[in-house]
Scaffold this active site. Structure first.
Site: not given
Length: 559
Positions: A182, A213, A291
């Site tokens: 993402h 992911d 992230s």
């Protein structure tokens, strides 16, 4: 306070200020790096780490002694003898693989990534020499800058305004960098910046794994790889293991560090991902920008295409012909598009998977004192692998060797970076339903706001064929020809001129080749749309020109 007492307090030795030189903010997290040494050395760092998959923190551990060792307030760390050849005790390891905690699409905020050694921080009595050894390892953590241009599902022939984001990643072997999928979703440009550098290097996206992911990047400029060393992967930690995570949260350009412990290990449904995988939860703070995580390869993760029921009720077990010593789960439904549909049947009792016995609650042994959902066993395989499945059918035990494939959803969780497909006739905009489409139309609470019919298909419907799609009229571009149909929005198309609609390409081909006088579309809720064929074709050109639409169909439908 007396003068003597005041002097005594002023002369008190301060606590060792380890965290001040590590740029530790109140909150953060993404990649953890901690010092460790090889036997017989006192200065060579060993990178023994585990990292997060898609927003989950997989972290390396220290020994029980390391985890529970605490200094009393004011007591200085124990000094080691000078020129000591006694090596530090390496961190303990435990078997395992990948993990995750859900992150909402577009929320660049979750995932810890990389962990090396036992925890880092004042609580562990780390010496200044240890801190110096940490610094080179932290250079493997990079900041990821991405420019995104998302598709516009309301107007599928164009894209939305571009926006920028920042996140974290880390270097692995083979001149590659891992981050979250993402973090680079719908990218138009990706750049990487090393710690302490003022240069951003253009990156190439090698692979994106939407199921877990994670994404893999590289940089062609050799200068980028100078002075950085790849991180090596470690093993799965245990509960209460100390972890230290490092990343680049939003609000600054310098690296930040937080510490915590592993608080939970279980199978989770990743919010961004499309399947259930092993997930770890830690109590270290995580902020937007942290992230980043590992990528494995482009094989994808398979799934056993069944829905199952627990067999905890003794009367239910007896009615199914199970003996007192037999345990397992009952198959409720089977995905007809998967290979297992050829051998398994509803009401079969799955007793074991790859010789691992399944309990009546659907769990299997994991580690000492721990159990986990049997889907964990499936997540350890890749598409194309085989699995040995033992079932009980009519009191008879049967053994099957089944090839595992990637799960095909009627409403897919991702568009995999592709722009949405569309087809337009007489102002009717037809498209396919996906989770990104629902999120675009109804917001992040689409599970509550979307029509019940669509949500029911999202949660419960199985595709009848591999290429089946859920086709809807997303909107009607108002014109004289479609008077009375203006309010049709996000309604499923069931049939065209009496023939069922299998997918969007099938619908477009039927309409384009239609020689009947009328075009008839059967919609959900017993609603029909009827248009004169010649008038509809003529009106389409004018409608496209009015709305500045370059084509009546997306490029993927033209081939």
């Amino acid at each position: 306070m007396g003068e003597t007492e005041a002097k005594r307090k002023r002369g008190r030795k301060p606590k060792t200020p380890i965290s001040e030189n590590l740029e530790i903010p109140p909150t953060s997290t993404s990649t953890a790096i901690v010092p460790a040494t090889t036997p017989g050395t006192t200065s060579t760092p060993v990178l023994d780490d585990v990292f997060s998959v898609s927003n989950v923190e997989i972290l390396d551990t220290g020994t029980p002694t390391d985890r529970h060792r605490r200094r009393r307030p004011g007591r200085p760390p124990k000094k080691l003898p000078k020129n000591s050849d006694k090596p530090e005790k390496p961190p303990a390891k435990a078997p395992g693989r990948r993990p995750s905690r859900p992150v909402e699409n577009g929320d660049f905020a979750l995932s810890t990534d990389l962990v090396v050694g036992p925890g880092l921080g004042a609580d562990h009595g780390i010496r200044w020499e240890s801190v110096e050894r940490v610094m080179p390892a932290m250079d493997s953590v990079v900041k990821v800058f991405c420019v995104h241009t998302e598709p516009n599902f309301s107007l599928p022939w164009q894209r939305k305004r571009q926006y920028s984001s920042s996140s974290s990643g880390f270097v692995i072997s083979g001149k590659r960098v891992l981050t979250n999928a993402h973090s680079v979703e719908h990218y138009t440009q990706v750049k990487l910046k090393k710690r302490g550098s003022d240069t951003k290097y253009l990156a190439t996206v090698l692979a994106i794994g939407t199921e877990c992911d994670i994404a893999m990047l590289t940089v062609d400029d050799d200068e980028f790889w100078q002075g950085v060393y790849p991180v090596e992967f470690g093993d799965l930690p245990t509960l209460q293991d100390a972890v230290t995570v490092v990343g680049y949260p939003i609000g600054g350009d310098t690296i930040s560090v937080t510490s915590g412990v592993v608080s939970r290990i279980e199978i989770l449904s990743y919010v961004y991902g499309s399947t259930e995988l092993l997930g770890l939860q830690i109590d270290a703070a995580i902020n937007s920008g942290n992230s980043g995580g590992p990528a494995f390869n482009d094989k994808g993760f398979p799934i056993l295409g069944i829905e199952w029921q627990k067999m905890e009720n003794p009367d239910l077990r007896k009615s199914m012909g199970m003996k007192p010593d037999q345990k397992g789960v009952r198959i409720k439904r089977i995905d007809p598009t998967t290979p297992e549909a050829q051998v398994l049947k509803p009401s079969d009792i799955i007793l074991s998977f790859d010789s691992v016995h399944i309990a009546n609650d659907g769990t299997v042994p994991f580690r000492h004192g721990e159990r986990i959902g049997f889907s964990y066993l499936i997540s350890q395989k890749y598409t194309g692998d085989n699995a040995a499945i033992r079932v009980l059918r009519n009191s008879e035990i049967l053994n099957f060797d089944i090839e595992l494939v990637t799960h095909k959803r009627l409403i897919p969780a991702h568009n995999r970076g592709r722009p949405p497909s569309y087809y337009i006739i007489a102002g009717f905009v037809f498209t396919t339903v996906s989770v990104p489409y629902l999120r675009s139309e109804y917001g992040k609470d689409y599970e509550y706001e979307a029509p019940v019919k669509l949500l029911d298909k999202l949660l419960h419907s199985l595709p009848e064929s591999p290429n089946e799609q859920l086709v809807v009229v997303s909107q009607v571009l108002v014109a004289d020809i479609n008077i009375g149909y203006e309010d049709i929005v996000n309604t499923q198309v069931l049939a065209f001129n009496g023939k069922p609609v299998k997918n969007l390409r099938n619908l477009a081909n039927m309409v384009e080749s239609c020689n009947d006088e009328f075009l008839r579309f059967d919609l959900e809720y017993q609603q029909i749309v009827v248009l004169r064929t010649k008038t509809a074709n003529d009106a389409t050109l004018d409608i496209l020109a009015t709305h500045c639409i370059p084509s009546a169909m997306s490029d993927d439908l033209k081939t």
